[in-house]
Write a protein that holds these residues in place. Structure first.
Motif, PDB file in Angstrom:
ATOM      1  N   CYS A  43       0.821  -1.217   0.000  1.00 48.44           N
ATOM      2  CA  CYS A  43       0.000   0.000   0.000  1.00 48.44           C
ATOM      3  C   CYS A  43       0.855   1.266   0.000  1.00 48.44           C
ATOM      4  CB  CYS A  43      -1.019  -0.010   1.132  1.00 48.44           C
ATOM      5  SG  CYS A  43      -0.333  -0.219   2.764  1.00 48.44           S
ATOM      6  N   ALA A  44       2.183   1.102   0.138  1.00 51.04           N
ATOM      7  CA  ALA A  44       3.060   2.263  -0.015  1.00 51.04           C
ATOM      8  C   ALA A  44       3.538   2.358  -1.460  1.00 51.04           C
ATOM      9  CB  ALA A  44       4.251   2.168   0.928  1.00 51.04           C
ATOM     10  N   ALA A 129      -6.579   6.633  -1.957  1.00 53.26           N
ATOM     11  CA  ALA A 129      -5.222   7.196  -1.937  1.00 53.26           C
ATOM     12  C   ALA A 129      -4.865   7.584  -0.505  1.00 53.26           C
ATOM     13  CB  ALA A 129      -5.177   8.422  -2.837  1.00 53.26           C
ATOM     14  N   GLY A 130      -3.630   8.014  -0.297  1.00 50.06           N
ATOM     15  CA  GLY A 130      -3.235   8.505   1.026  1.00 50.06           C
ATOM     16  C   GLY A 130      -3.787   9.894   1.248  1.00 50.06           C
ATOM     17  N   LYS A 131      -3.281  10.547   2.282  1.00 56.28           N
ATOM     18  CA  LYS A 131      -3.780  11.884   2.616  1.00 56.28           C
ATOM     19  C   LYS A 131      -2.602  12.826   2.732  1.00 56.28           C
ATOM     20  CE  LYS A 131      -7.907  11.840   5.356  1.00 56.28           C
ATOM     21  NZ  LYS A 131      -8.445  11.440   6.646  1.00 56.28           N
ATOM     22  N   ASP A 144       0.516  11.006   4.572  1.00 57.56           N
ATOM     23  CA  ASP A 144       0.143   9.913   5.472  1.00 57.56           C
ATOM     24  C   ASP A 144      -0.496   8.831   4.608  1.00 57.56           C
ATOM     25  OD1 ASP A 144      -0.888   8.182   7.300  1.00 57.56           O
ATOM     26  OD2 ASP A 144      -2.315   9.601   8.203  1.00 57.56           O
ATOM     27  N   PHE A 145       0.104   7.635   4.593  1.00 57.85           N
ATOM     28  CA  PHE A 145      -0.400   6.571   3.721  1.00 57.85           C
ATOM     29  C   PHE A 145      -1.300   5.560   4.435  1.00 57.85           C
ATOM     30  CE2 PHE A 145       3.501   8.023   1.483  1.00 57.85           C
ATOM     31  CZ  PHE A 145       2.842   8.587   0.400  1.00 57.85           C
ATOM     32  N   ASN A 146      -1.731   5.884   5.659  1.00 57.05           N
ATOM     33  CA  ASN A 146      -2.631   4.946   6.348  1.00 57.05           C
ATOM     34  C   ASN A 146      -3.891   4.662   5.529  1.00 57.05           C
ATOM     35  OD1 ASN A 146      -0.927   4.710   8.495  1.00 57.05           O
ATOM     36  ND2 ASN A 146      -2.154   5.930   9.923  1.00 57.05           N
ATOM     37  N   ARG A 147      -4.394   5.674   4.804  1.00 54.23           N
ATOM     38  CA  ARG A 147      -5.630   5.478   4.037  1.00 54.23           C
ATOM     39  C   ARG A 147      -5.365   4.849   2.663  1.00 54.23           C
ATOM     40  NH1 ARG A 147      -9.275  10.599   2.510  1.00 54.23           N
ATOM     41  NH2 ARG A 147      -7.791  10.563   0.792  1.00 54.23           N
TER      42      ARG A 147
END
Ligand code: ADP
Ligand code: ZN
Ligand code: MG
Length: 477
Positions: A43-44, A129-131, A144-147
């Protein structure tokens, strides 16, 4: 005569699925965790990392699609949508273009406009996507790639809506279906449901569509209604001046109540879509579709009809009670535990909606224990809580998770049934208010309420109003 215009609206709605893990990796989807703590090479977007489809995503998508009366593409595939943006380290989004999981459905909406079908063009699965977090202080932006990789369903309607009311009804209906299925909580404010509004205007009676714009950044029903009104007026003004509407994406700013162009509208070809070579095509067997169909829940409308039948509720009351599945579930369990249906329903709608609004609680998150509701209603029924005290106890149950029996004792809210005490207080109040007594005896009945109020106050609100009235009347005879 001035020209009359019709608004034409089609929606692209994103729903964030509430699966435990992301769409193509095992990372948690939990919201609000420290930045970049729920990220892995997949996811990264690390080169060479391999995505694997989360089975639950496919299942939720099927359930949603069937609920929308869609046809299923039993052979479906993922495609890469290529674009660069700092919140998207892969430089492409895995989505579906050529063979989306579902297509050609319809959603029935009801309201002041009557009853109508909004056709669903298609529904597909994709990754979020991330935020980006823009920090003015340090003049930098952080990612921030949590999402990143949280599963989304995108539901694309046909341009069948004609007003903000129809749009609101459509979104509410989608929310209810998703909540009853348990696939998403669909909170506009929290971004688990996002709506892009495509809007054009045309002269009333015309059969051709006008050029549309797409508005993004709408995170409340109020903002959506404002944006629709604002964009309709902007486009009409252009047409009246003999200018053309340009097809573009616009960002709505609800504080300024106006929109600004974001980018010119891009076509599928701009994204260079191609089948994702890392993911195998999916074949969905008939048996699986049948299984998902069999497991569909009783939806809000069906439940409301049943409540009308079983409990004699009005259509409006039944609709209100089934608006949120969790509340309807609490109702059913309480009734199974012998709660009086009508009373349970009243508290779960009127007071519950009021308290939620006043205290800013999310209705879909209210988790009242059915047994607490049963015990509470029994106390009210026995006359141990007068109206005012009952509201206080219920609010504590809802907003602070308090257990009613404990709370009413702790706060000394139980109705006092001490006739001796009530007699003494009534006597005292009459003696202290000779003028009011005289007025009452002279036929001015309005002052009776004043005397009742005074006795109540002396009893610290804990007397039964009918008892107070009876004692006072007896003494005034
Ligand atoms: P694209 O492929 O260019 O994104 P679509 O045909 O997929 O365009 O439409 C995107 C959304 O715009 C859909 O929800 C559709 O209903 C809506 N839409 C299409 N044409 C119009 C129009 N003329 N006015 C309002 N909405 C429209
Ligand atoms: Zn991951
Ligand atoms: Mg499109």
């Amino acid at each position: 005569m001035a020209k009359q215009y019709e608004t034409v609206i089609g929606l692209e709605v994103h729903i964030e699925l509430s699966t435990k893990t992301k769409i193509f990796c095992g990372c948690s989807t939990a919201f609000g965790k420290e930045a970049n703590t729920q990220v892995c090479p997949v996811c990264a977007g690390m080169p060479g990392a391999l995505p694997v489809l989360n089975r639950q995503v496919l299942r939720s998508a099927l359930a949603m699609g069937l609920a929308l009366g869609c046809k299923v593409n039993q052979l479906c595939k993922f495609d890469r949508k290529n674009y660069f943006y700092p919140d998207n380290p892969q430089n492409y989004q895995i989505s579906q273009l050529y063979l989306p999981i579902c297509h050609d459905g319809a959603l029935e909406i009801v309201g002041g406009f009557g009853k109508k079908q909004v056709r669903i063009h298609e529904m597909h699965m994709e990754e979020d996507a991330g935020k980006l977090i823009h920090d003015d202080w340090s003049d930098s932006s952080l990612a921030d790639f949590n999402r990143s990789g949280v599963p989304l369903l995108e539901i694309v309607s046909e341009p069948d809506m004609r007003s903000a009311e129809e749009v609101t009804a459509y979104l509410e209906q989608l929310r209810k279906i998703a909540q009853y299925l348990g696939v998403s909580d669909c909170r506009l404010q929290e971004g688990s449901m996002r709506a892009d509004v495509n809007l054009s205007v045309r002269e009333l009676g015309s059969t051709e569509f006008g050029t549309r714009t797409e508005m993004k950044n709408l995170n409340s029903f109020k903002a959506i209604a404002h944006a629709i009104e604002g964009e309709r007026e902007r486009q009409i003004e252009l047409l009246e001046e003999g200018k053309a509407v340009i097809q573009e994406t616009r960002r709505w700013d609800d504080n300024k109540e106006s929109s600004k162009p974001m980018r010119s509208k891009e076509d599928a070809k701009d994204y260079r879509y191609f089948p994702d070579p890392d993911l195998v095509p999916i074949r969905i067997p008939d048996a699986w579709i049948e299984e998902v169909r069999r497991e569909q829940p009783e939806f809000a409308g069906q439940r409301a009809a049943r409540y009308q039948q079983e409990y004699g509720f009005s259509a409006a009351d039944a609709a209100l009670l089934t608006e949120y599945k969790n509340l309807a579930d609490i109702f059913e369990k309480a009734v199974q535990l012998a709660a009086p249906a009508k009373k349970a329903a009243n508290w779960l709608t009127g007071e519950t909606f009021r308290i939620a609004r006043e205290r800013g609680l999310a209705l879909e998150k209210i988790a009242l224990l059915p047994l607490d509701l049963v015990n509470f209603l029994a106390e009210v029924e026995k006359g141990n809580l007068n109206n005012q005290a009952a509201k206080k106890v219920f609010e504590a149950m809802l907003a602070e998770n308090r257990e009613p029996l404990v709370y009413m004792e702790e706060q000394q809210l139980r109705t006092v049934r001490d006739s001796g005490l009530l007699e003494r207080i009534a006597q005292k109040v009459l003696e202290e208010n000779p003028t009011a007594v005289k007025e009452f005896l002279d036929g001015k009945e309005k002052v009776f309420g004043f005397l009742v109020g005074n006795v109540m106050k002396e009893m610290r609100g804990k007397a039964a109003p009918d008892e107070v009235r009876a004692v006072l009347l007896e003494k005034l005879k």
